[in-house]
Design a protein around this motif. Sequence first.
Motif, PDB file in Angstrom:
ATOM      1  N   HIS A 558     -76.814 -58.362 -41.200  1.00  0.00           N
ATOM      2  CA  HIS A 558     -76.897 -58.277 -39.739  1.00  0.00           C
ATOM      3  C   HIS A 558     -76.803 -56.827 -39.288  1.00  0.00           C
ATOM      4  N   ALA A 559     -75.888 -56.063 -39.887  1.00  0.00           N
ATOM      5  CA  ALA A 559     -75.727 -54.656 -39.530  1.00  0.00           C
ATOM      6  C   ALA A 559     -76.976 -53.853 -39.881  1.00  0.00           C
ATOM      7  N   GLU A 560     -77.567 -54.138 -41.053  1.00  0.00           N
ATOM      8  CA  GLU A 560     -78.772 -53.406 -41.471  1.00  0.00           C
ATOM      9  C   GLU A 560     -79.950 -53.732 -40.564  1.00  0.00           C
ATOM     10  N   ARG A 561     -80.075 -54.997 -40.182  1.00  0.00           N
ATOM     11  CA  ARG A 561     -81.132 -55.358 -39.244  1.00  0.00           C
ATOM     12  C   ARG A 561     -80.938 -54.659 -37.901  1.00  0.00           C
ATOM     13  N   GLY A 562     -79.678 -54.577 -37.463  1.00  0.00           N
ATOM     14  CA  GLY A 562     -79.405 -53.930 -36.183  1.00  0.00           C
ATOM     15  C   GLY A 562     -79.772 -52.470 -36.180  1.00  0.00           C
ATOM     16  N   VAL A 563     -79.397 -51.738 -37.217  1.00  0.00           N
ATOM     17  CA  VAL A 563     -79.693 -50.310 -37.244  1.00  0.00           C
ATOM     18  C   VAL A 563     -81.186 -50.074 -37.455  1.00  0.00           C
ATOM     19  N   SER A 564     -81.838 -50.938 -38.212  1.00  0.00           N
ATOM     20  CA  SER A 564     -83.286 -50.800 -38.403  1.00  0.00           C
ATOM     21  C   SER A 564     -84.019 -51.053 -37.094  1.00  0.00           C
ATOM     22  N   ALA A 565     -83.592 -52.087 -36.360  1.00  0.00           N
ATOM     23  CA  ALA A 565     -84.218 -52.377 -35.072  1.00  0.00           C
ATOM     24  C   ALA A 565     -84.002 -51.226 -34.095  1.00  0.00           C
ATOM     25  N   ALA A 566     -82.787 -50.670 -34.082  1.00  0.00           N
ATOM     26  CA  ALA A 566     -82.495 -49.544 -33.184  1.00  0.00           C
ATOM     27  C   ALA A 566     -83.325 -48.327 -33.560  1.00  0.00           C
ATOM     28  N   THR A 567     -83.457 -48.064 -34.855  1.00  0.00           N
ATOM     29  CA  THR A 567     -84.232 -46.906 -35.302  1.00  0.00           C
ATOM     30  C   THR A 567     -85.701 -47.058 -34.946  1.00  0.00           C
ATOM     31  N   THR A 568     -86.270 -48.230 -35.242  1.00  0.00           N
ATOM     32  CA  THR A 568     -87.684 -48.460 -34.941  1.00  0.00           C
ATOM     33  C   THR A 568     -87.955 -48.364 -33.443  1.00  0.00           C
TER      34      THR A 568
END
Length: 802
Positions: A558-568
């Motif tokens: 969940h944390a990795e998806r969150g940071v990836s979504a924020a970065t993209t």
Amino acid sequence: MREQGANGHVDRAASNPAWPLAVPFVGLPIWWLLGVWQLMFFLVSIVMAFYLVKQRRSIAIPRGFWIWLLWLTWLLTGLLVLQVNAPGTIPEINMNRYLVFAYRYGWYLIAAVVALYIVNTRGALSTKKIVEAVSWFFVVLVGGGLLGLFAPAISFDSVLQSLLPHGLASNPMVNELTHVQTAQIHTLLGGEQVRPSAPFIHTNSWGFALAVTLPLFVISWWNRRGAWRVAMIAVLLAATLPLVSSLNRGTWVAVSASLLFAVLRSAVRGNLKALAVSGVGGGAAVLVLVISPWGGLVLDRLADGHSDQVRENLSTMAVQSTIEGSPVVGFGTTRNVLGNFSSIAGGASEVCPNCEPPPVGTHGQVWLATFGAGLVGTAIYVSFLLTQFFGNLRSQSPYAGAALASILTMIVTLPIYNGTGIALFIGFIAIGILARESEYPLPTLHDTAGLIAKGAHVVVLCVAVGAASGHWLTFARGVPVAATQRLYVPSAEFAPVPGIRQSTLDTEAMLVRSPPVLESVAQELSVRPREALSRLSIGAESNTRILLITFQSLDAEHAERGVSAATTAFLNERERYLAELGAEVTERQRTQQEDLDAIYQRTRLLAQQGSGQYLWGTMAALSSRWQTASETLADVGSRRSAQAIATPSVRPLNDVRTIRIASGVGLGGLVGLLLAFISERRLRKLGNLPHADGTAAIPVVARCGESSLRRAVKVANGYTPLAGILAGPGSTAATEFAARVDRAITDVAYSGKRILLVVEPGMSRYRTQQAIQWWLAKGLDPVGLILYRSGDTRTSKKGGAA
């Protein structure tokens, strides 16, 4: 013949208790040059501690001193969180924190020692001698201030510093303790200002020590009368020059508070002479400021906000970081700020060595206590000072007013100065003076510690339960996981330049928190944008163009998806913004180019007609430059692209588990101490039950468990002749234990009416009173209570009357 102990220094302290106090103050100029002057306070405190140890159970303590003992105990929980990362600070493992913690804790500890030493030398050392030693320190501070004012360039390594290895000698804390320096040079009021500091490194430390010592100096030299009073006035006049020139507003506030307190205390007590002296002194000080250039200097400094913003930022950050990260126990000691208050990427460098802000918690004792010991620790520290001040306001001692003024100085400067160091030592001398001059009987350290010792099992149990609760809370809620994405932003500068460079890492960070980015994260994770914002944090590597985007969650995926979504979303939003900006710049440049071409054609026509040659050449050059700028700015979108570095790093935030367990340990210990105190107070009340006729109190003569039969027999033998060892009706366990004791002392001839009554601690006061009345009705006289705890196999070491 004098008793010869194992330690000659201890014997000397016993025969002449004034010297441990006098040595660090009187010899201070020599210790300063040697580089050991602050170390001397620790050395003499060891001597004082040995002296106190020889007193054993008779060590008297000031009333309310248990709060300071609680503070010393509470601080130890900070050892558990010294390597925990605090919000807004540099995440790192720094072993120097243990050294800093030990140094500050050492000052808190020796402050307690000197206060107890002052109290317990009442019969051998007069208060007059104590304040005389402290008054000499004030004279040294005034001399150091004048030296710094007239010879500010003096700065060299002390003897000790020159002998230390270079790596150790250059350590900031070691340098502060051992270096010889007379003043600090700061840019204030539009120019460089000399701020005296000798024998300290920092002017604030000098001013704080001066303010705390001033009341004791005044009372000492004023009471000596005659020429000493004239000399006192001369020293105070001499002190005015470095005091004002230091531009130390905190010291001015502290001195003003002391003077106002002296006036009010004199007025309330009807001491017209002291009131007149205080009023004249204050009026003279105001007159001097009005008619001299110093008045303008003071007004300018009060109006100048130098360092105010830094102090406000540090204090706000200390509170916010503590509440967010570790509100109960804090973080043990100070931390270095991540970035600075101008930029998240700010930091010290060769070009700007002062661009790094001071550590969090270094600008005020209340902020240090909050950040280092949490909100609970702050409450303990502040309550101790307030208890000592307000609890002694009615003291009739002539020295009490000066001691109270010193403590008041410590209170009013809580948000301004750190309370560790020499000033704390002086303040606790004042606390010791108040206690030794008190008209009320003082408690003993043995009795106070006895409350804890007798309830140690309860404290240990509560600490264990607290630690287990913290661990269980972590298990129930889980350990948060942080996923961090590093991005390289090549075009982002450290500071914006209007019209040329607007983009900095700070503006990039604002874009990460923009609504479109938060909406994208919220949609990806099916959460609200506000929750996405609370889990998202932005940082930067110091003095780099590396942006750090971090997203926290209880699940790694969940944390990795969150940071990836924020970065993209950030990169897409950034490209869209730059494209719009490029189009806007291009359109603006095209319009300006058309205007410039029109001017250029007119100028060229004038030049062909033989006029405006100079103007034509100027416009030709301007046109060429503008064309180059136009081409450069039109390409802004493609040149300022950011890119992610590698994949997001995912790590569990184990610091959360540590903080929860440490908080559980601290709160459990407090609850255990409270329960032990309540239990002991209840037992003491139980042991002082009066006879039915109210003629006498029945003391507790022993506390026994299953294995304490021998102890009970020994106590019973001390009360012979007895009619027997009995228990109250309805108490089976107590009756059986009484019978065992009774059989064990069969060789004692029973006679008379006196009995020892065995009762259980769990019995109510009413039931115990009923048992006493039962035996009184049968013509027997209970003279002592044996508190018997069934199932307790520990051997009782001490009974005794309550």
